[in-house]
Design an enzyme around this catalytic site. Structure first.
Site, PDB file in Angstrom:
ATOM      1  N   GLY A  50       0.814  -1.219   0.000  1.00 52.23           N
ATOM      2  CA  GLY A  50       0.000   0.000   0.000  1.00 52.23           C
ATOM      3  C   GLY A  50       0.846   1.267   0.000  1.00 52.23           C
ATOM      4  O   GLY A  50       0.643   2.159  -0.816  1.00 52.23           O
ATOM      5  N   SER A  78      -6.697  -8.827  -4.394  1.00 50.85           N
ATOM      6  CA  SER A  78      -7.152  -7.859  -3.383  1.00 50.85           C
ATOM      7  C   SER A  78      -6.137  -6.747  -3.123  1.00 50.85           C
ATOM      8  O   SER A  78      -6.430  -5.794  -2.411  1.00 50.85           O
ATOM      9  CB  SER A  78      -7.464  -8.581  -2.061  1.00 50.85           C
ATOM     10  OG  SER A  78      -6.265  -9.075  -1.493  1.00 50.85           O
ATOM     11  N   ASN A  79      -4.942  -6.859  -3.700  1.00 47.51           N
ATOM     12  CA  ASN A  79      -3.939  -5.796  -3.553  1.00 47.51           C
ATOM     13  C   ASN A  79      -4.219  -4.629  -4.505  1.00 47.51           C
ATOM     14  O   ASN A  79      -3.796  -3.503  -4.260  1.00 47.51           O
ATOM     15  CB  ASN A  79      -2.529  -6.307  -3.881  1.00 47.51           C
ATOM     16  CG  ASN A  79      -2.059  -7.447  -2.987  1.00 47.51           C
ATOM     17  OD1 ASN A  79      -1.317  -8.304  -3.431  1.00 47.51           O
ATOM     18  ND2 ASN A  79      -2.492  -7.473  -1.741  1.00 47.51           N
ATOM     19  N   LEU A  80      -4.894  -4.925  -5.626  1.00 47.53           N
ATOM     20  CA  LEU A  80      -4.945  -3.951  -6.722  1.00 47.53           C
ATOM     21  C   LEU A  80      -5.795  -2.727  -6.394  1.00 47.53           C
ATOM     22  O   LEU A  80      -5.705  -1.704  -7.068  1.00 47.53           O
ATOM     23  CB  LEU A  80      -5.460  -4.630  -8.007  1.00 47.53           C
ATOM     24  CG  LEU A  80      -4.620  -5.827  -8.482  1.00 47.53           C
ATOM     25  CD1 LEU A  80      -5.173  -6.373  -9.794  1.00 47.53           C
ATOM     26  CD2 LEU A  80      -3.153  -5.461  -8.653  1.00 47.53           C
ATOM     27  N   GLN A  81      -6.619  -2.804  -5.354  1.00 46.75           N
ATOM     28  CA  GLN A  81      -7.443  -1.675  -4.918  1.00 46.75           C
ATOM     29  C   GLN A  81      -6.574  -0.506  -4.440  1.00 46.75           C
ATOM     30  O   GLN A  81      -7.012   0.631  -4.382  1.00 46.75           O
ATOM     31  CB  GLN A  81      -8.404  -2.191  -3.823  1.00 46.75           C
ATOM     32  CG  GLN A  81      -9.013  -1.170  -2.893  1.00 46.75           C
ATOM     33  CD  GLN A  81      -8.289  -1.111  -1.558  1.00 46.75           C
ATOM     34  OE1 GLN A  81      -7.168  -1.583  -1.417  1.00 46.75           O
ATOM     35  NE2 GLN A  81      -8.934  -0.524  -0.564  1.00 46.75           N
ATOM     36  N   ARG A  82      -5.326  -0.752  -4.093  1.00 45.86           N
ATOM     37  CA  ARG A  82      -4.476   0.329  -3.574  1.00 45.86           C
ATOM     38  C   ARG A  82      -3.013   0.220  -4.004  1.00 45.86           C
ATOM     39  O   ARG A  82      -2.304   1.221  -4.015  1.00 45.86           O
ATOM     40  CB  ARG A  82      -4.536   0.367  -2.041  1.00 45.86           C
ATOM     41  CG  ARG A  82      -3.971  -0.896  -1.395  1.00 45.86           C
ATOM     42  CD  ARG A  82      -4.413  -1.085   0.036  1.00 45.86           C
ATOM     43  NE  ARG A  82      -3.885  -2.328   0.569  1.00 45.86           N
ATOM     44  CZ  ARG A  82      -4.350  -3.545   0.270  1.00 45.86           C
ATOM     45  NH1 ARG A  82      -5.360  -3.676  -0.573  1.00 45.86           N
ATOM     46  NH2 ARG A  82      -3.820  -4.618   0.774  1.00 45.86           N
ATOM     47  N   ASP A 139       3.587  -3.323   7.257  1.00 49.47           N
ATOM     48  CA  ASP A 139       2.193  -3.338   7.723  1.00 49.47           C
ATOM     49  C   ASP A 139       2.023  -4.093   9.042  1.00 49.47           C
ATOM     50  O   ASP A 139       0.910  -4.381   9.433  1.00 49.47           O
ATOM     51  CB  ASP A 139       1.296  -3.961   6.651  1.00 49.47           C
ATOM     52  CG  ASP A 139       1.652  -5.413   6.384  1.00 49.47           C
ATOM     53  OD1 ASP A 139       2.655  -5.889   6.951  1.00 49.47           O
ATOM     54  OD2 ASP A 139       0.937  -6.066   5.606  1.00 49.47           O
ATOM     55  N   ASN A 140       3.119  -4.428   9.730  1.00 51.13           N
ATOM     56  CA  ASN A 140       2.933  -5.124  11.008  1.00 51.13           C
ATOM     57  C   ASN A 140       3.947  -4.637  12.032  1.00 51.13           C
ATOM     58  O   ASN A 140       5.018  -4.127  11.685  1.00 51.13           O
ATOM     59  CB  ASN A 140       3.035  -6.647  10.825  1.00 51.13           C
ATOM     60  CG  ASN A 140       4.441  -7.065  10.455  1.00 51.13           C
ATOM     61  OD1 ASN A 140       5.292  -7.244  11.318  1.00 51.13           O
ATOM     62  ND2 ASN A 140       4.715  -7.202   9.153  1.00 51.13           N
ATOM     63  N   CYS A 200      -4.487  -4.089   8.203  1.00 51.16           N
ATOM     64  CA  CYS A 200      -5.317  -3.652   7.073  1.00 51.16           C
ATOM     65  C   CYS A 200      -6.116  -4.831   6.524  1.00 51.16           C
ATOM     66  O   CYS A 200      -7.243  -4.668   6.054  1.00 51.16           O
ATOM     67  CB  CYS A 200      -4.457  -3.047   5.984  1.00 51.16           C
ATOM     68  SG  CYS A 200      -3.793  -1.446   6.454  1.00 51.16           S
ATOM     69  N   CYS A 360     -13.090 -16.689  12.735  1.00 48.04           N
ATOM     70  CA  CYS A 360     -13.031 -15.313  12.221  1.00 48.04           C
ATOM     71  C   CYS A 360     -12.408 -15.387  10.833  1.00 48.04           C
ATOM     72  O   CYS A 360     -12.634 -16.355  10.107  1.00 48.04           O
ATOM     73  CB  CYS A 360     -12.227 -14.414  13.156  1.00 48.04           C
ATOM     74  SG  CYS A 360     -10.513 -14.928  13.375  1.00 48.04           S
TER      75      CYS A 360
END
Ligand SMILES: [Zn+2]
Length: 402
Positions: A50, A78-82, A139-140, A200, A360
């Site tokens: 991101g 699902s990465n391509l959105q950002r 991201d972590n 995220c 979950c």
């Protein structure tokens, strides 16, 4: 406070380079010398996700001579959105290679160094060494603290950024360059308790927020490399996309910082997974011996259908996640309902003998709720390891993943 430039200027710019970078060259604060410094600069971007996507694109376009990419993951739909450095045809490819190809298209003059491996204690110092500056798009928390400590030990300044839903933060950490400048640990001495701050992947992120924060990181990187302006050393930049509000807070060096303080006790890399705790101790204890696989769950659901078994399957995700995919026969009770105590009323009574099975997205949140439910007396409660992600991967690929 302005800082001396991090990088010495290259000997010259070629005619091609002068043409390409002309809009930089005519800015007095960058100019020929600043552009030559960018040409000589070696910048490592951690993550081509991101934040790394816009950061790499703009650092490349700006003419940073050497760009390192530390990224081990592959491009997912699902990465391509950002993650705009990757495209449709890159799905399934290593992100580092996909990012390298995009950079070559934007600016073939950039030398790209690919580090196609997961950063860990064994390789982080070797990978960081030789770079002038690091841009952290991690991201972590475990990696974030590792990056901070390794950069400190090597004396490399870095630009940090973080994003979540509509909120972003950024800062520059240069404790070895600037007297009394804080490090990431001065700002956040302790990682948040496991399960408190969703990633995220668990909580979501507005795609364009990555561009807002990633471009701030590049902005600061260029200032550091060229010596222009005042970099955000000792400043925390906070962006609220919903209110369209930027704030800048002072961050002071913590004299008791375990890394850069007077009595520092972190003198080498530590066990960052243990420090950040993937899940809380309570959750780990609850999950030990009380975790079933999706294959076991599939079998149990069949038995329930046939009437030979009774249990309730509770999905502890959020309603908008439940809309995307579900394990058939589950009921939704979000994790927050367990934290505030309301969920227990919605479960079959403890003495009914009905088993409680929870899941979950990946098994982190359900381990946390498992600890709560077991604590309330549901001794035979279990949770599903790998959650709905494992269900979709192994049992029902017809459902969308996220
Ligand atoms: Zn510190």
């Amino acid at each position: 406070m302005s800082l001396p430039p991090l990088v010495e200027p290259a000997a010259e710019l070629t005619t091609d380079e002068v043409r390409r970078y002309s809009r930089h060259l005519i800015i007095p604060d960058v100019g020929m010398t600043g552009q030559k410094r960018l040409k000589n600069a070696k910048v490592l971007v951690i993550g081509a996700g991101g934040l790394g996507s816009p950061a790499l694109l703009y650092l490349a376009a700006a003419g940073v001579g050497t760009l390192g990419i530390a990224e081990f993951d592959e491009v997912d739909e699902s990465n391509l959105q950002r993650q705009v450095i990757h495209g449709q045809s890159d799905i399934g490819r290593p992100k580092a290679l996909s990012a390298r190809d995009s950079i070559a298209e934007i600016n073939p003059l950039v030398e790209v160094v690919v580090h196609d491996e997961r950063l860990d204690n064994d390789n982080v110092m070797r990978i960081f060494e030789g770079y002038d500056l690091i841009v952290d798009g991690t991201d972590n928390f475990a990696t974030r603290y590792m990056v901070n400590d390794a950069a400190y030990f090597l004396g490399i300044p870095y630009v940090w950024g973080s994003i979540y839903r509509f909120d972003g933060q950024a800062s520059v950490f240069a404790p070895k360059q600037v007297e009394d400048a804080p490090c990431y640990r001065c700002l956040y001495p302790e990682p948040p308790p496991p399960g408190m701050v969703p990633s995220c992947a668990e909580g979501g992120v507005l795609g364009v927020l990555c561009a807002s924060i990633g471009s701030i990181q590049v902005n600061e990187a260029i200032k550091l490399l060229t010596g222009a302006g005042e970099p955000a050393v000792g400043k925390l930049v906070i962006y609220d996309a919903l209110e369209l509000e930027w704030r800048k807070l002072k961050v002071r060096k913590d004299p008791n910082c375990r890394l850069c303080g007077e009595h520092a006790d972190v003198t080498e890399l530590i066990d960052y997974d243990a420090f950040c705790g993937a899940i809380s101790e309570e959750a780990a204890d609850a999950a030990a011996g009380s975790t079933i696989s999706v294959t076991q769950l599939e079998h149990m659901l069949k038995e329930r259908e046939e009437g030979s078994r009774d249990f309730v399957l509770v999905d502890v995700r959020e309603p908008n996640e439940y809309e995307i995919n579900q394990i058939p026969g589950s009921v939704l009770i979000p994790k927050g309902e367990f934290l505030n105590g309301n969920a227990l009323e919605q479960l079959p009574p403890v003495d009914s003998g009905t088993q409680v099975v929870m899941h979950c997205k990946s098994g982190v949140r359900s381990a946390e709720t498992l600890a709560i439910v077991q604590g309330a007396g549901y001794d035979d409660a279990v949770h599903v390891g790998g959650g709905v992600v494992a269900w979709v991967n192994q049992i029902d690929p017809s459902q969308p993943a996220y």
